[in-house]
Motif scaffolding. Structure first.
Motif, PDB file in Angstrom:
ATOM      1  N   ALA A   1       8.724   1.587   3.367  1.00 25.30           N
ATOM      2  CA  ALA A   1       7.409   1.598   2.716  1.00 25.30           C
ATOM      3  C   ALA A   1       6.448   2.622   3.279  1.00 25.30           C
ATOM      4  CB  ALA A   1       6.776   0.203   2.811  1.00 25.30           C
ATOM      5  N   LEU A   2       6.758   3.195   4.450  1.00 28.96           N
ATOM      6  CA  LEU A   2       5.809   4.074   5.128  1.00 28.96           C
ATOM      7  C   LEU A   2       5.792   5.481   4.519  1.00 28.96           C
ATOM      8  CD1 LEU A   2       3.864   4.511   7.548  1.00 28.96           C
ATOM      9  CD2 LEU A   2       5.883   5.205   8.876  1.00 28.96           C
ATOM     10  N   SER A   3       4.583   5.987   4.273  1.00 27.85           N
ATOM     11  CA  SER A   3       4.381   7.378   3.865  1.00 27.85           C
ATOM     12  C   SER A   3       3.298   7.979   4.750  1.00 27.85           C
ATOM     13  CB  SER A   3       3.948   7.488   2.398  1.00 27.85           C
ATOM     14  OG  SER A   3       4.964   7.060   1.537  1.00 27.85           O
ATOM     15  N   CYS A   4       3.407   9.266   5.024  1.00 27.48           N
ATOM     16  CA  CYS A   4       2.403   9.967   5.823  1.00 27.48           C
ATOM     17  C   CYS A   4       2.234  11.383   5.295  1.00 27.48           C
ATOM     18  CB  CYS A   4       2.800  10.029   7.304  1.00 27.48           C
ATOM     19  SG  CYS A   4       2.920   8.430   8.144  1.00 27.48           S
ATOM     20  N   GLY A   5       1.139  11.983   5.666  1.00 29.77           N
ATOM     21  CA  GLY A   5       0.898  13.364   5.311  1.00 29.77           C
ATOM     22  C   GLY A   5       0.063  14.050   6.375  1.00 29.77           C
ATOM     23  N   ILE A   6       0.157  15.359   6.422  1.00 26.66           N
ATOM     24  CA  ILE A   6      -0.723  16.168   7.257  1.00 26.66           C
ATOM     25  C   ILE A   6      -1.687  16.878   6.320  1.00 26.66           C
ATOM     26  CG2 ILE A   6      -0.875  18.087   8.884  1.00 26.66           C
ATOM     27  CD1 ILE A   6       1.892  17.351   9.878  1.00 26.66           C
ATOM     28  N   GLU A   7      -2.968  16.529   6.457  1.00 31.30           N
ATOM     29  CA  GLU A   7      -3.948  17.150   5.554  1.00 31.30           C
ATOM     30  C   GLU A   7      -4.303  18.543   6.063  1.00 31.30           C
ATOM     31  OE1 GLU A   7      -7.574  17.518   6.109  1.00 31.30           O
ATOM     32  OE2 GLU A   7      -7.199  17.122   8.222  1.00 31.30           O
ATOM     33  N   GLU A   8      -5.004  19.297   5.231  1.00 29.01           N
ATOM     34  CA  GLU A   8      -5.191  20.723   5.512  1.00 29.01           C
ATOM     35  C   GLU A   8      -5.965  21.001   6.791  1.00 29.01           C
ATOM     36  OE1 GLU A   8      -6.786  22.217   1.822  1.00 29.01           O
ATOM     37  OE2 GLU A   8      -4.785  22.863   1.165  1.00 29.01           O
ATOM     38  N   GLY A   9      -6.699  20.020   7.298  1.00 32.39           N
ATOM     39  CA  GLY A   9      -7.389  20.196   8.571  1.00 32.39           C
ATOM     40  C   GLY A   9      -6.529  19.851   9.770  1.00 32.39           C
ATOM     41  N   GLY A  10      -5.284  19.385   9.530  1.00 33.44           N
ATOM     42  CA  GLY A  10      -4.373  19.070  10.615  1.00 33.44           C
ATOM     43  C   GLY A  10      -4.352  17.620  11.032  1.00 33.44           C
ATOM     44  N   ARG A  11      -5.137  16.765  10.356  1.00 36.93           N
ATOM     45  CA  ARG A  11      -5.132  15.349  10.705  1.00 36.93           C
ATOM     46  C   ARG A  11      -3.919  14.650  10.082  1.00 36.93           C
ATOM     47  NH1 ARG A  11     -11.329  14.026   9.153  1.00 36.93           N
ATOM     48  NH2 ARG A  11     -10.808  15.639   7.613  1.00 36.93           N
ATOM     49  N   VAL A  12      -3.378  13.655  10.783  1.00 35.65           N
ATOM     50  CA  VAL A  12      -2.252  12.875  10.289  1.00 35.65           C
ATOM     51  C   VAL A  12      -2.789  11.619   9.603  1.00 35.65           C
ATOM     52  CG1 VAL A  12      -0.182  11.575  10.919  1.00 35.65           C
ATOM     53  CG2 VAL A  12      -0.734  13.710  12.116  1.00 35.65           C
TER      54      VAL A  12
ATOM     55  N   ASP B   1      -4.785   5.812   6.219  1.00 31.36           N
ATOM     56  CA  ASP B   1      -5.512   5.666   7.477  1.00 31.36           C
ATOM     57  C   ASP B   1      -5.174   6.847   8.372  1.00 31.36           C
ATOM     58  OD1 ASP B   1      -6.769   3.204   6.990  1.00 31.36           O
ATOM     59  OD2 ASP B   1      -4.946   2.110   7.540  1.00 31.36           O
ATOM     60  N   GLU B   2      -6.162   7.345   9.098  1.00 33.91           N
ATOM     61  CA  GLU B   2      -5.888   8.432  10.031  1.00 33.91           C
ATOM     62  C   GLU B   2      -5.192   7.886  11.273  1.00 33.91           C
ATOM     63  OE1 GLU B   2      -8.066  12.107  12.435  1.00 33.91           O
ATOM     64  OE2 GLU B   2      -9.235  10.824  11.078  1.00 33.91           O
ATOM     65  N   VAL B   3      -4.160   8.594  11.700  1.00 40.37           N
ATOM     66  CA  VAL B   3      -3.432   8.252  12.914  1.00 40.37           C
ATOM     67  C   VAL B   3      -3.774   9.297  13.963  1.00 40.37           C
ATOM     68  CG1 VAL B   3      -1.157   7.971  13.964  1.00 40.37           C
ATOM     69  CG2 VAL B   3      -1.555   7.181  11.623  1.00 40.37           C
ATOM     70  N   THR B   4      -4.414   8.888  15.016  1.00 40.34           N
ATOM     71  CA  THR B   4      -4.752   9.829  16.094  1.00 40.34           C
ATOM     72  C   THR B   4      -3.594   9.888  17.074  1.00 40.34           C
ATOM     73  OG1 THR B   4      -5.856   8.059  17.308  1.00 40.34           O
ATOM     74  CG2 THR B   4      -7.224   9.441  15.883  1.00 40.34           C
ATOM     75  N   LEU B   5      -3.041  11.067  17.225  1.00 37.42           N
ATOM     76  CA  LEU B   5      -1.911  11.274  18.129  1.00 37.42           C
ATOM     77  C   LEU B   5      -2.360  12.140  19.292  1.00 37.42           C
ATOM     78  CD1 LEU B   5       1.101  11.841  15.692  1.00 37.42           C
ATOM     79  CD2 LEU B   5       0.666   9.867  17.138  1.00 37.42           C
TER      80      LEU B   5
ATOM     81  N   CYS C   1      -1.592   8.150   7.257  1.00 33.69           N
ATOM     82  CA  CYS C   1      -0.444   7.328   6.862  1.00 33.69           C
ATOM     83  C   CYS C   1      -0.901   6.180   5.971  1.00 33.69           C
ATOM     84  CB  CYS C   1       0.266   6.762   8.103  1.00 33.69           C
ATOM     85  SG  CYS C   1       1.142   8.006   9.095  1.00 33.69           S
ATOM     86  N   TRP C   2       0.031   5.728   5.121  1.00 38.29           N
ATOM     87  CA  TRP C   2      -0.224   4.567   4.270  1.00 38.29           C
ATOM     88  C   TRP C   2       1.121   3.879   3.983  1.00 38.29           C
ATOM     89  CZ3 TRP C   2      -0.648   9.659   2.948  1.00 38.29           C
ATOM     90  CH2 TRP C   2       0.177  10.160   1.925  1.00 38.29           C
ATOM     91  N   GLY C   3       1.022   2.648   3.488  1.00 37.78           N
ATOM     92  CA  GLY C   3       2.241   1.927   3.138  1.00 37.78           C
ATOM     93  C   GLY C   3       2.667   0.896   4.146  1.00 37.78           C
ATOM     94  N   GLU C   4       1.786   0.426   4.991  1.00 39.24           N
ATOM     95  CA  GLU C   4       2.158  -0.571   5.988  1.00 39.24           C
ATOM     96  C   GLU C   4       1.433  -1.897   5.785  1.00 39.24           C
ATOM     97  OE1 GLU C   4       1.440   1.690   9.645  1.00 39.24           O
ATOM     98  OE2 GLU C   4       3.606   1.835   9.819  1.00 39.24           O
ATOM     99  N   GLY C   5       0.981  -2.140   4.571  1.00 40.45           N
ATOM    100  CA  GLY C   5       0.412  -3.442   4.256  1.00 40.45           C
ATOM    101  C   GLY C   5      -1.032  -3.635   4.650  1.00 40.45           C
TER     102      GLY C   5
ATOM    103  N   ASN D   1       0.820  -1.214   0.000  1.00 45.23           N
ATOM    104  CA  ASN D   1       0.000   0.000   0.000  1.00 45.23           C
ATOM    105  C   ASN D   1       0.859   1.271   0.000  1.00 45.23           C
ATOM    106  OD1 ASN D   1      -2.365   1.583   0.056  1.00 45.23           O
ATOM    107  ND2 ASN D   1      -2.424   1.590   2.288  1.00 45.23           N
ATOM    108  N   GLU D   2       2.065   1.192  -0.610  1.00 43.32           N
ATOM    109  CA  GLU D   2       2.931   2.367  -0.666  1.00 43.32           C
ATOM    110  C   GLU D   2       2.332   3.527  -1.452  1.00 43.32           C
ATOM    111  OE1 GLU D   2       3.930  -0.781  -1.233  1.00 43.32           O
ATOM    112  OE2 GLU D   2       6.075  -1.056  -0.821  1.00 43.32           O
TER     113      GLU D   2
END
Length: 388
Positions: A219-230, A243-247, A232-236, A188-189
């Motif tokens: 393989a891991l990629s992540c982004g911060i979308e314009e609303g500030g949510r994190v 997928d949203e990562v809640t921190l 990530c994708w690329g982990e199989g 899922n890269e």
């Protein structure tokens, strides 16, 4: 003429008539003036003023202050950007061919390299076994790799504001804040249901617009979308998309941000460090006392950091003044008097460009010019020389 000589004049010996002497005319020797050959011009080695460094799996590239790219190290998959150099390794910096416009950004993956020019066009070269070059072709074989040995423009005419390279994939953020990825997709890269791989950029699914996007060295990629949510994708994951990562129930618009091999980190408010990993809490980099079982960790940095660079088991960051911190668990000030403008990590290597346009490296085989296994803990100057 023959003459008669009295015998008394010659002591009783009768002289033989003298023979005429033949006169031989010897031609004069002709002096030939050969044309003088012009002196052979050998381009002198010139020190390169460095503005940025990019570390690959086995190669190193720098961007000069004049906008040219120079690479050295392994060339087993064409990652040095040369058509005429057929060797598998170069300890001398070689100027990458075919980049006719001024370059503003370089990145290196495990076996490939990419650059952005000032117009936002992306160019890549090196290993292309899974389409990570993005030029609609798997090109020719080099050292057993399907490879593109010199830069080619990424297909699609997309104008990018940033680009990053991983093990078998590449991702970029367009000037209209759309995330694109190309190359390997077995884990899922690409953040999109594009099959096993794609030789052209595909849009990360979900219709998101991003502030930042980054790819780690695997393989891991992540982004911060314009609303500030994190995201990530690329982990199989079975779901081909981000997928949203809640921190810790925070949002991260405008955060300092980076992605490594197995973890990502974001800094809000200058010192609030938040990290995520699906693999090991030790690589999240804020100390085991603050980790939890979900692979999320948090901590407070000793100083505000304005940039982050993530590697395999380490994270590094810079203060506004250029002081460097690196850590596996707890941030530690790097032992150097140098102040840096930028850093890059790959595996056990770290390099930084000083504010005086010099390159300093530390770690295992830090300068990328040998495979001795030598480990250095203090940044040492690496003089970059290339033919002018």
């Amino acid at each position: 003429t023959e003459s008669t000589v009295k015998s008394s004049q010659l002591g009783g010996v009768i002289a033989q008539p003298s023979k005429p002497v033949a006169t031989v005319s010897v031609p004069s020797v002709r002096t030939t003036t050969l044309p003088t050959a012009p002196p052979t011009t050998v381009a002198a080695l010139t020190n390169i003023a460095v503005s940025e460094v990019a570390l690959g799996g086995k190669h190193t590239c720098v961007l000069s202050t004049a906008g040219s790219v120079f690479c050295w190290g392994s060339n087993d998959a064409g990652q040095l950007g040369q058509s005429s150099f057929t060797g598998s390794f170069s300890s001398t910096a070689l100027k990458v061919e075919g980049l006719n416009s001024r370059i503003k950004k370089i990145v290196a993956g495990k076996l490939h390299t990419c650059a952005l020019d000032t117009a936002g066009s992306a160019y890549c070269w090196g290993s292309n076994g899974t389409g990570q070059i993005g030029n609609s072709s798997t090109a020719r074989s080099i050292g057993g790799y399907s490879a593109v040995p010199t830069p080619v423009e990424v297909t699609g005419g997309i104008r990018f504001s940033s680009i990053s390279a991983g093990a078998g994939s590449t991702c970029g953020l367009s000037v209209d804040n759309t995330a694109y990825c190309w190359g390997r997709n077995a884990d899922n890269e690409l953040g999109s249901d594009g099959g096993y791989s794609s030789e052209v950029p595909v849009t990360v699914s979900g219709g998101w617009t991003f502030e930042q996007v980054a790819t780690g060295e695997k393989a891991l990629s992540c982004g911060i979308e314009e609303g500030g949510r994190v995201l990530c994708w690329g982990e199989g994951d079975d779901y081909y998309g981000p997928d949203e990562v809640t921190l810790f129930n925070s949002t991260y618009s405008g955060a300092v941000f980076g992605v490594g091999s197995d973890h990502m980190c974001a800094i809000s408010n200058g010192r609030d460090l938040r990290c995520y990993s699906n693999y090991s809490n030790n690589v999240t980099g804020v100390g085991s006392s603050s980790n939890n079982t979900s692979g999320r960790s948090k901590g407070t940095l000793p100083e505000p950091l304005v940039s982050l660079s993530l590697g395999y088991h380490e994270t590094c960051g810079l203060t506004a003044e250029g002081r460097a911190y690196c850590w596996g668990n707890f941030p530690t000030l790097v032992n150097t008097t140098q102040t840096f403008a930028s850093l890059d990590l790959f595996g056990a290597r770290k390099c930084g460009v000083t504010k005086q346009a010099s390159l300093y490296c530390w770690g295992t085989d830090a300068d990328g010019r040998s495979n001795s296994g030598l480990v250095t803990t203090t940044p040492a100057a690496v003089t970059v020389k290339a033919r002018a």
